[in-house]
Scaffold this motif. Structure first.
Motif, PDB file in Angstrom:
ATOM      1  N   VAL A   1      -6.964   5.420  16.330  1.00 61.67           N
ATOM      2  CA  VAL A   1      -5.923   5.409  15.305  1.00 61.67           C
ATOM      3  C   VAL A   1      -4.576   5.656  15.996  1.00 61.67           C
ATOM      4  CG1 VAL A   1      -5.042   6.545  13.251  1.00 61.67           C
ATOM      5  CG2 VAL A   1      -7.497   6.203  13.530  1.00 61.67           C
ATOM      6  N   LEU A   2      -3.671   4.710  15.815  1.00 64.46           N
ATOM      7  CA  LEU A   2      -2.356   4.796  16.456  1.00 64.46           C
ATOM      8  C   LEU A   2      -1.371   5.483  15.521  1.00 64.46           C
ATOM      9  CD1 LEU A   2      -0.855   3.719  19.047  1.00 64.46           C
ATOM     10  CD2 LEU A   2      -0.192   1.755  17.653  1.00 64.46           C
ATOM     11  N   TYR A   3      -1.535   5.191  14.249  1.00 68.12           N
ATOM     12  CA  TYR A   3      -0.637   5.784  13.254  1.00 68.12           C
ATOM     13  C   TYR A   3      -1.412   5.987  11.967  1.00 68.12           C
ATOM     14  CZ  TYR A   3       3.046   6.207   9.719  1.00 68.12           C
ATOM     15  OH  TYR A   3       3.807   6.626   8.679  1.00 68.12           O
ATOM     16  N   ASP A   4      -1.199   7.097  11.273  1.00 71.43           N
ATOM     17  CA  ASP A   4      -1.806   7.324   9.949  1.00 71.43           C
ATOM     18  C   ASP A   4      -0.789   8.115   9.137  1.00 71.43           C
ATOM     19  OD1 ASP A   4      -3.261   7.864   7.724  1.00 71.43           O
ATOM     20  OD2 ASP A   4      -4.981   8.770   8.765  1.00 71.43           O
TER      21      ASP A   4
ATOM     22  N   LEU B   1       5.454   1.094   8.909  1.00 71.64           N
ATOM     23  CA  LEU B   1       5.901  -0.283   9.121  1.00 71.64           C
ATOM     24  C   LEU B   1       7.166  -0.321   9.972  1.00 71.64           C
ATOM     25  CD1 LEU B   1       5.160  -1.897   5.642  1.00 71.64           C
ATOM     26  CD2 LEU B   1       4.013  -2.352   7.817  1.00 71.64           C
ATOM     27  N   ALA B   2       8.033   0.709   9.787  1.00 73.58           N
ATOM     28  CA  ALA B   2       9.255   0.793  10.597  1.00 73.58           C
ATOM     29  C   ALA B   2       8.877   0.970  12.062  1.00 73.58           C
ATOM     30  CB  ALA B   2      10.114   1.967  10.107  1.00 73.58           C
ATOM     31  N   GLN B   3       7.879   1.854  12.293  1.00 74.57           N
ATOM     32  CA  GLN B   3       7.423   2.083  13.664  1.00 74.57           C
ATOM     33  C   GLN B   3       6.839   0.810  14.272  1.00 74.57           C
ATOM     34  OE1 GLN B   3       3.671   3.848  14.725  1.00 74.57           O
ATOM     35  NE2 GLN B   3       4.718   5.763  15.280  1.00 74.57           N
TER      36      GLN B   3
ATOM     37  N   ALA C   1       0.832  -1.206   0.000  1.00 80.97           N
ATOM     38  CA  ALA C   1       0.000   0.000   0.000  1.00 80.97           C
ATOM     39  C   ALA C   1       0.866   1.255   0.000  1.00 80.97           C
ATOM     40  CB  ALA C   1      -0.924  -0.010   1.207  1.00 80.97           C
ATOM     41  N   LYS C   2       0.199   2.433  -0.168  1.00 84.04           N
ATOM     42  CA  LYS C   2       0.926   3.699  -0.126  1.00 84.04           C
ATOM     43  C   LYS C   2       0.891   4.283   1.288  1.00 84.04           C
ATOM     44  CE  LYS C   2      -0.367   5.329  -4.776  1.00 84.04           C
ATOM     45  NZ  LYS C   2      -1.374   6.186  -5.434  1.00 84.04           N
ATOM     46  N   ARG C   3      -0.182   3.987   1.971  1.00 83.76           N
ATOM     47  CA  ARG C   3      -0.430   4.644   3.248  1.00 83.76           C
ATOM     48  C   ARG C   3      -0.869   3.590   4.253  1.00 83.76           C
ATOM     49  NH1 ARG C   3      -5.639   8.528   3.561  1.00 83.76           N
ATOM     50  NH2 ARG C   3      -5.862   8.565   5.844  1.00 83.76           N
ATOM     51  N   LEU C   4      -0.465   3.818   5.501  1.00 80.98           N
ATOM     52  CA  LEU C   4      -0.801   2.826   6.538  1.00 80.98           C
ATOM     53  C   LEU C   4      -1.620   3.496   7.645  1.00 80.98           C
ATOM     54  CD1 LEU C   4      -0.293  -0.082   7.734  1.00 80.98           C
ATOM     55  CD2 LEU C   4       1.606   0.940   8.986  1.00 80.98           C
ATOM     56  N   VAL C   5      -2.680   2.796   8.079  1.00 82.72           N
ATOM     57  CA  VAL C   5      -3.429   3.227   9.253  1.00 82.72           C
ATOM     58  C   VAL C   5      -3.337   2.101  10.262  1.00 82.72           C
ATOM     59  CG1 VAL C   5      -5.701   3.814  10.194  1.00 82.72           C
ATOM     60  CG2 VAL C   5      -5.005   4.726   7.968  1.00 82.72           C
ATOM     61  N   ARG C   6      -2.759   2.402  11.440  1.00 79.39           N
ATOM     62  CA  ARG C   6      -2.673   1.369  12.490  1.00 79.39           C
ATOM     63  C   ARG C   6      -3.710   1.669  13.557  1.00 79.39           C
ATOM     64  NH1 ARG C   6       2.973   0.914  15.016  1.00 79.39           N
ATOM     65  NH2 ARG C   6       2.001  -0.706  16.302  1.00 79.39           N
TER      66      ARG C   6
END
Lengths: 258, 407
Positions: A227-230, A237-239, A216-221
């Motif tokens: 939402v933890l990460y957007d 992914l590194a995080q 994907a281009k963008r990640l939402v965790r």
């Protein structure tokens, strides 16, 4: 449309979702804000219980939020009736499920044509368009087979053809590689990536595998309904990897004899 | 989704589980077949009764002299013979009457060669043949000329002819009635109970004038025992009875506050009650069939509910890709109606085959009427809609998320 967000494909504002069993309220989503422009490719990740399935159902208009606003392709989803929701799903969404979800009794071709039939496209025309879509996923020869005569990868490609046949602005893929081996997974993910790259197809992908999310281009965790990460997928992914290592280290420290 | 599409899908669903579909259909097939057959049996009985009644002739009344209080004592009916040939002729002229025949009857010994029998002899006019529906197996009927000339001719009932002549031809043979010589001119074809003389096959008919001269003694030269009259239409029967009463009261100069010296026996009433019995039987039998249909319908509902549960995931998938609740409702409803309609067609075919088999034995005539077929078809569709609606509605109310989670 006159609103400044007219170009926005999906917009969630303060979306909360709780499940009720009797009087007991179990909150799952605690207020999600999410915006998506056309042409984006978003991966949603989260551990089980994080609320990603619930979020997926809301994004797919299969479920409605307890509070907050959900806009899709210029429609305020909260305000629609069940029949209108069905029409909206039919026109704007294409689903790709983990377990393929093809109808067993129908031929591959009829499965692909089905969304068009619900859009009142005449049968002959629908089959013609379905055939063209099957050709794009390389399954022309399998048009008259029953779904269970196909391999898992082939079935998922049929599902992708079905999701695309009505030309919806958004594809929702829920763990699309969950039941596939690594090589077939790569094929399916390449197919989705190509769609996004070459045709600007907007895609939301739900997965728990970092390898798959990486397409994907963008990640939402998500974590515990928030939402933890957007942000960009690479940093995300590194995080994620750092978090996982920290957790592992913590567990090791806790588990070590005093 | 287009209806033709939904029909096609419902047939696909039926074929997907042929054994189960067949078993489900069996209930409706038996139900429809029994309704159609029972209606046919009812109609058959009605036809049978009508055939029996037709022997009597339809829309007939009998006018006879009634006991009249003579010096305080009531006499036996028929003892006084106040009806006359002229009364009969006057009745015959009434516009509501299609024909009226005067009658003189007696029991006499009939002999031919060494054989003899004892039978009712009816003296009458040619009109009686017409209004009583009498057909001839052989020879000719009585004529007006026979009556005018008091000819010594006789028409034999079928059984009388068989008894006296066995297989020989009775026409033109001479028989003796109470030792008077008569020439046989005809043999009746009718059989069955008549209303005034027992079995019509055991009657001998002679001109009324001849009967008066040779067989029956009458108080006056013109009196008759009774008169048979037929109305022009079934609806006009009661009107005719009133007309006859008025006419005879007038002719017999009966004052307004005096009782009739005659009575009119309405045989149409018998026919009507026969018809009512047949109709009642038809309804009762149809009801029994309808019960089995309802049982079949419950079977359909049962299977449709199982089917909805089994196909919950399919419903979820369809909803996800755009099926509206109404689409799901129609899909299951049309499936139920298709099952019923196909069962109905099979049931009708089955009952037609059975009816043909029963009819071919020659004992009983069974015909499947268009009415029965239409009732059965409409009924089977109605059963499908009625018993299919609840499962279909349940399917349409399902939530897509829960359906997709269903294994």
């Amino acid at each position: 449309m006159t609103t400044p967000s007219s170009n926005t494909l999906v917009k969630l504002t303060g979306v909360r979702k709780s499940y009720f069993s009797g009087k007991v309220e179990t909150p799952v989503l605690h207020g999600i804000d999410f915006t998506m422009q056309p042409g984006d490719f978003v991966a949603i990740m989260g551990q089980s219980g994080s609320g990603k399935s619930t979020l997926m159902n809301i994004l797919g208009c299969l479920d409605t939020p307890t509070s907050g606003e959900h806009q899709l392709d210029g429609h305020t989803v909260n305000k629609l009736s069940r029949a209108e929701l069905a029409g909206l799903r039919n026109r704007t969404l294409g689903f790709v499920f983990q377990s393929f979800n093809l109808l067993k009794r129908m031929s591959v071709l009829d499965n692909v044509a089905l969304p068009l039939l619900y859009a009142n496209v005449p049968r002959a025309k629908a089959r013609e368009r379905a055939r063209a879509q099957l050709a794009k996923v390389g399954l022309t020869d399998y048009a008259n087979r029953q779904p269970n005569q196909l391999s898992g990868g082939q079935q998922q490609r049929v599902a992708i053809a079905r999701a695309l046949v009505a030309d919806p602005p958004l594809i929702l893929a829920d763990e699309p590689t969950g039941n596939l081996d690594t090589r077939t997974s790569t094929d399916i993910m390449n197919a989705l990536t190509e769609l996004n790259r070459d045709r600007g197809q907007s895609i939301i992908l739900v997965t728990h595998e970092p390898d798959i999310a990486a397409y994907a281009k963008r990640l939402v965790r998500l974590k515990d309904g928030l939402v933890l990460y957007d942000g960009p997928v690479r940093e995300g992914l590194a995080q994620l990897q750092r978090d996982t290592q920290d957790n592992a280290a913590q567990e090791t420290a806790q588990g070590a004899p005093a | 989704m287009k209806f033709t599409q939904i029909w096609a899908e419902s047939f696909r669903a039926m074929l997907a589980n042929p054994m189960r579909t067949m078993l489900t259909m069996l209930g409706i097939i038996i139900g429809i077949a029994s309704v159609v057959l029972m209606l046919a049996v009812g109609d058959g009985i009605k036809a049978f009764i009508n055939k029996q009644l037709a022997v009597l002739g339809s829309n007939l009344v009998l006018v006879q002299a009634d006991s009249r209080k003579a010096v305080g004592a009531r006499l036996k009916t028929g003892t006084v013979q106040t009806m006359t040939l002229d009364d009969a002729a006057a009745i015959n002229r009434l516009p509501s009457v299609s024909g009226a025949a005067p009658m003189l009857t007696t029991f006499s010994q009939i002999s031919f060669g060494n054989d003899n029998t004892n039978n009712q002899v009816q003296g009458t006019t040619p009109v009686a043949f017409r209004i009583r529906n009498l057909r001839l197996a052989k020879g000719i009927a009585l004529s007006d000329e026979d009556v005018a000339t008091a000819a010594r001719v006789a028409v034999l009932g079928k059984k009388v002819a068989e008894q006296l002549f066995y297989k020989a031809d009775p026409i033109n043979q001479r028989i003796r009635i109470d030792n008077q010589s008569f020439q046989v001119i005809g043999v009746l074809d009718n059989e069955g109970q008549s209303f005034d003389a027992g079995d019509i096959g055991e009657v001998v008919m002679v001109p009324i004038s001849t009967a008066r001269v040779t067989l029956v003694r009458t108080p006056t030269p013109r009196s008759v025992q009774y008169i048979i009259a037929q109305s022009k239409t079934t609806e006009g029967l009661n009107e005719m009875v009133a007309d006859i009463s008025d006419l005879i009261r007038d002719r017999h100069r009966i004052r307004a506050d005096d009782q009739d010296d005659f009575r009119v026996v309405n045989f149409g009433e018998f026919a009507k009650s026969g018809e009512a019995i047949a109709t009642g039987l038809s309804i009762a039998l149809g009801f029994v069939g309808a019960i089995s249909l309802v049982v079949g319908g419950i079977g359909i509902m049962n299977i449709m509910l199982v089917s909805v549960t089994e196909r919950t995931r399919e419903i979820g998938i369809r909803m996800a890709i755009g099926a509206r609740p109404a689409d799901v409702l129609w899909q299951f409803l049309i499936e139920a109606v298709s099952i019923c309609l196909v069962s109905g067609i099979i049931g009708i075919t089955l009952s037609a085959a059975l009816a043909a088999a029963i009819t071919s034995t020659g004992k009983f005539d069974l015909t499947i009427g268009v009415k029965a077929v239409m009732i059965a078809t409409i009924f089977s569709c109605a059963i499908g809609v009625f018993f299919g609606f609840y499962p279909a509605r349940r399917a349409s109310k399902l939530q897509p998320v829960e359906c997709l989670r269903h294994e």
